[in-house]
Design an enzyme around this catalytic site. Structure first.
Site, PDB file in Angstrom:
ATOM      1  N   TYR A  73      -6.450   4.964  31.492  1.00  0.00           N
ATOM      2  CA  TYR A  73      -7.605   4.437  30.886  1.00  0.00           C
ATOM      3  C   TYR A  73      -8.790   5.445  31.032  1.00  0.00           C
ATOM      4  O   TYR A  73      -9.569   5.146  30.143  1.00  0.00           O
ATOM      5  CB  TYR A  73      -7.873   3.132  31.567  1.00  0.00           C
ATOM      6  CG  TYR A  73      -8.625   3.232  32.771  1.00  0.00           C
ATOM      7  CD1 TYR A  73      -7.912   3.040  33.995  1.00  0.00           C
ATOM      8  CD2 TYR A  73     -10.102   3.048  32.882  1.00  0.00           C
ATOM      9  CE1 TYR A  73      -8.494   3.221  35.334  1.00  0.00           C
ATOM     10  CE2 TYR A  73     -10.659   2.969  34.041  1.00  0.00           C
ATOM     11  CZ  TYR A  73      -9.769   3.158  35.288  1.00  0.00           C
ATOM     12  OH  TYR A  73     -10.458   3.095  36.377  1.00  0.00           O
ATOM     13  N   ARG A 126     -36.355   8.520  29.786  1.00  0.00           N
ATOM     14  CA  ARG A 126     -36.116   7.221  30.043  1.00  0.00           C
ATOM     15  C   ARG A 126     -34.888   6.646  29.213  1.00  0.00           C
ATOM     16  O   ARG A 126     -34.682   5.617  29.158  1.00  0.00           O
ATOM     17  CB  ARG A 126     -37.181   6.299  29.799  1.00  0.00           C
ATOM     18  CG  ARG A 126     -38.085   6.211  31.102  1.00  0.00           C
ATOM     19  CD  ARG A 126     -39.628   5.479  30.975  1.00  0.00           C
ATOM     20  NE  ARG A 126     -40.201   5.659  29.935  1.00  0.00           N
ATOM     21  CZ  ARG A 126     -40.913   6.950  29.688  1.00  0.00           C
ATOM     22  NH1 ARG A 126     -41.053   7.541  30.779  1.00  0.00           N
ATOM     23  NH2 ARG A 126     -41.592   7.071  28.665  1.00  0.00           N
ATOM     24  N   ARG A 175      -3.623   1.018  33.272  1.00  0.00           N
ATOM     25  CA  ARG A 175      -4.000  -0.561  33.097  1.00  0.00           C
ATOM     26  C   ARG A 175      -4.990  -0.722  31.938  1.00  0.00           C
ATOM     27  O   ARG A 175      -6.075   0.067  31.754  1.00  0.00           O
ATOM     28  CB  ARG A 175      -4.609  -1.235  34.314  1.00  0.00           C
ATOM     29  CG  ARG A 175      -3.362  -1.695  35.170  1.00  0.00           C
ATOM     30  CD  ARG A 175      -3.979  -2.233  36.598  1.00  0.00           C
ATOM     31  NE  ARG A 175      -4.661  -1.089  37.313  1.00  0.00           N
ATOM     32  CZ  ARG A 175      -5.227  -1.624  38.237  1.00  0.00           C
ATOM     33  NH1 ARG A 175      -5.208  -2.767  38.807  1.00  0.00           N
ATOM     34  NH2 ARG A 175      -6.010  -0.687  39.131  1.00  0.00           N
ATOM     35  N   CYS A 225     -11.868  -3.407  34.743  1.00  0.00           N
ATOM     36  CA  CYS A 225     -13.111  -3.657  35.261  1.00  0.00           C
ATOM     37  C   CYS A 225     -13.961  -3.722  34.126  1.00  0.00           C
ATOM     38  O   CYS A 225     -14.330  -4.857  33.609  1.00  0.00           O
ATOM     39  CB  CYS A 225     -13.587  -2.545  36.280  1.00  0.00           C
ATOM     40  SG  CYS A 225     -12.614  -1.981  37.164  1.00  0.00           S
ATOM     41  N   ARG A 270     -18.202  -1.210  44.463  1.00  0.00           N
ATOM     42  CA  ARG A 270     -18.554  -0.526  43.466  1.00  0.00           C
ATOM     43  C   ARG A 270     -17.774   0.903  43.209  1.00  0.00           C
ATOM     44  O   ARG A 270     -18.247   1.699  42.595  1.00  0.00           O
ATOM     45  CB  ARG A 270     -19.881  -0.197  43.446  1.00  0.00           C
ATOM     46  CG  ARG A 270     -21.014  -1.522  43.637  1.00  0.00           C
ATOM     47  CD  ARG A 270     -22.390  -0.935  44.147  1.00  0.00           C
ATOM     48  NE  ARG A 270     -23.177  -2.037  43.327  1.00  0.00           N
ATOM     49  CZ  ARG A 270     -24.383  -1.933  43.764  1.00  0.00           C
ATOM     50  NH1 ARG A 270     -24.812  -1.237  44.831  1.00  0.00           N
ATOM     51  NH2 ARG A 270     -25.356  -2.764  43.320  1.00  0.00           N
ATOM     52  N   LYS A 283     -22.404  -7.981  40.380  1.00  0.00           N
ATOM     53  CA  LYS A 283     -21.205  -7.042  40.336  1.00  0.00           C
ATOM     54  C   LYS A 283     -20.844  -7.097  38.787  1.00  0.00           C
ATOM     55  O   LYS A 283     -20.392  -6.210  38.072  1.00  0.00           O
ATOM     56  CB  LYS A 283     -20.118  -7.847  40.956  1.00  0.00           C
ATOM     57  CG  LYS A 283     -18.753  -7.134  40.864  1.00  0.00           C
ATOM     58  CD  LYS A 283     -18.705  -5.596  40.971  1.00  0.00           C
ATOM     59  CE  LYS A 283     -17.427  -4.936  40.538  1.00  0.00           C
ATOM     60  NZ  LYS A 283     -17.427  -3.326  40.620  1.00  0.00           N
TER      61      LYS A 283
END
Ligand code: SAJ
Length: 418
Positions: free
Chosen positions: A310, A241, A318, A255, A149, A201
């Site tokens: 990015y 919240r 990438r 990702c 992570r 993930k």
């Protein structure tokens, strides 16, 4: 333990070094000979805070090779790119890593897949290949999926301090891996099955992508109402919240822009997820439309793109939304010049600041590099033909740029745009 780490990239190399620095004997394996030679000559293939120190600390227990050797543990951390035509994961590197391992597999070995993969990959792809050794998965050897992570720019810190999820094809596999990761992980280590770990993930990044798409869509609607989305989300986030993400000119990286496709590639249920990807992937188009409005009437306009990475403060371009923006702008006849003080290699020449802004009509901030906040608009303005700036990341001091004679527009601000 003796650990072979296959894939010495942004994740594999720091992971290998963390295991070596904690006392294990580590062999880093990569098919890229240049990278192997570089590392064997004591040089790092990329920068990351703390990596030099870690490399120094690990070097007595770490060596690099292009070949896999017999080990107690095999860790796969190879790339899993998206095949853009099929919108499905390209697992060729995972496959070839498994093919490199099985002939060295011995009883009681542990195999760890860290690469981000579609659900069921560990079970359906890895087990058959590894069992070519004649050993049974979960009985003769252990097998887990352990996703990372870590965020570029804080990779080592996050690898050590983040909580970790380990999914085993058997509970014993997960337990074995937990003991191993306890060598350097200071966060909590939670155990589950392999498919759940793969899914967890992917949904972490899908959560982020869908929420970014939501705020990008709200940015466009806010403009229609003459509202400033940045003011609106700041106020909405005062709610205990509610925690909106930030709008931007697109979502890049290997990702967030990719993992959501892995979740829905084998499912017919992915409607919101696919739509969110579409919203994010068309933000460069929206950005260009707003810039075109700003430059209306200027003959043969030149745009200077500030930032092609990015995301802010990284050297990685990438899947950057900047490339889509540049190609769309070129197709519409804009001249494009690029300035990015951090990215080293890119599809377009990266100019010096002065060359990039000389005779330009509009600066478009695509990447939120901190350095852009400290540029002097008076200095920059002197070189430009027209003084326009479109801040797609809302990071500049707009009053300062206006005082320097710039027309300023901000993505999502329908209230203050002049
Ligand atoms: N972005 C926005 N608005 C936001 C946040 C991000 O437009 O509010 C854009 C960024 O500009 C960038 C893209 O999204 O183009 C991705 O940025 P990111 O901050 O998500 O960075 P990544 O992709 O390097 O890291 C993510 C992290 N995942 C989550 O935060 C859930 C990281 O923890 C993961 O380990 C990493 O993906 C990964 O490797 O999966």
């Amino acid at each position: 333990m003796k650990i072979s780490v296959l894939g010495l990239g942004y994740i594999g190399l720091p992971t290998a070094l963390l295991f070596a620095a904690s006392g294990h004997e580590v062999v880093g394996v990569d098919i890229d000979k240049r990278k192997v030679e570089l590392l064997n000559s004591g040089k790092l293939p990329f920068q990351e805070p703390g990596l030099e120190e870690l490399f120094e600390k690990a070097k007595n227990n770490f060596r690099v090779s292009t070949e896999v050797e017999e080990s107690d543990v095999f860790l796969i951390a190879v790339p899993t790119p998206l095949d853009f035509h099929t919108k499905a994961a390209d697992l060729k590197y995972v496959k070839s890593a498994a093919e490199m391992i099985w002939s060295h597999l011995r009883k009681d070995n542990l195999v760890i897949l860290e690469s981000t993969v579609p659900p069921k990959t560990t079970e359906r792809l890895l087990i058959p290949i590894l069992e070519k050794s004649g050993l049974k998965a979960g009985i003769d050897f252990y097998l887990v999926h352990c996703p990372e992570r870590a965020i570029p720019g804080k990779t080592i810190h996050e690898m050590v301090h983040n909580d970790r999820i380990i999914g085993g094809i058997t509970p014993e596999s997960a337990q074995r891996a937990k003991e191993l990761y306890s060598s350097f992980v200071k966060g909590e280590i939670y155990l589950t099955d392999a498919t759940t770990a793969e899914f967890v993930k992917l949904i972490e990044n899908t959560y982020r992508d869908v929420n970014i798409a939501l705020v990008n869509e709200l940015a466009k609607i806010a403009e229609e109402y003459g509202i400033n989305i940045w003011e609106a989300i700041e106020l909405a986030n005062k709610h205990p919240r509610v925690n909106f993400h930030k709008p931007g000119p697109g979502v890049g990286g290997h990702c967030i822009a990719i993992d959501p496709w892995f979740v829905i590639q084998d499912s017919s249920e992915g409607k919101i997820i696919a739509l969110a990807r579409h919203v994010n992937d068309t933000m460069p188009n929206y950005t260009l439309r707003k810039v075109r409005e700003m430059l209306n009437g200027i003959k043969n306009p030149t745009i200077t793109v500030f930032g092609v990475a990015y995301k802010g403060n990284v050297d990685d371009a990438r899947e950057t939304p900047a490339l889509r923006f540049i190609k769309l702008a070129e197709n519409e006849g804009f001249n494009i010049k690029v300035y990015d003080p951090i990215v080293k290699d890119f599809e377009y020449p990266i100019l010096s600041l002065e060359d990039a802004v000389k005779n330009s009509d509009c600066i478009v901030v695509i990447t939120d590099h901190d350095v852009f906040k400290f540029l002097d608009p008076n200095e920059i303005g002197k070189f430009m033909r027209n003084r326009c700036v479109f801040d797609a990341r809302n990071i500049l001091d707009h009053e300062k740029w206006k005082k320097a004679g710039f027309r300023v527009r901000v993505l999502g601000d329908g209230k203050n745009n002049i």
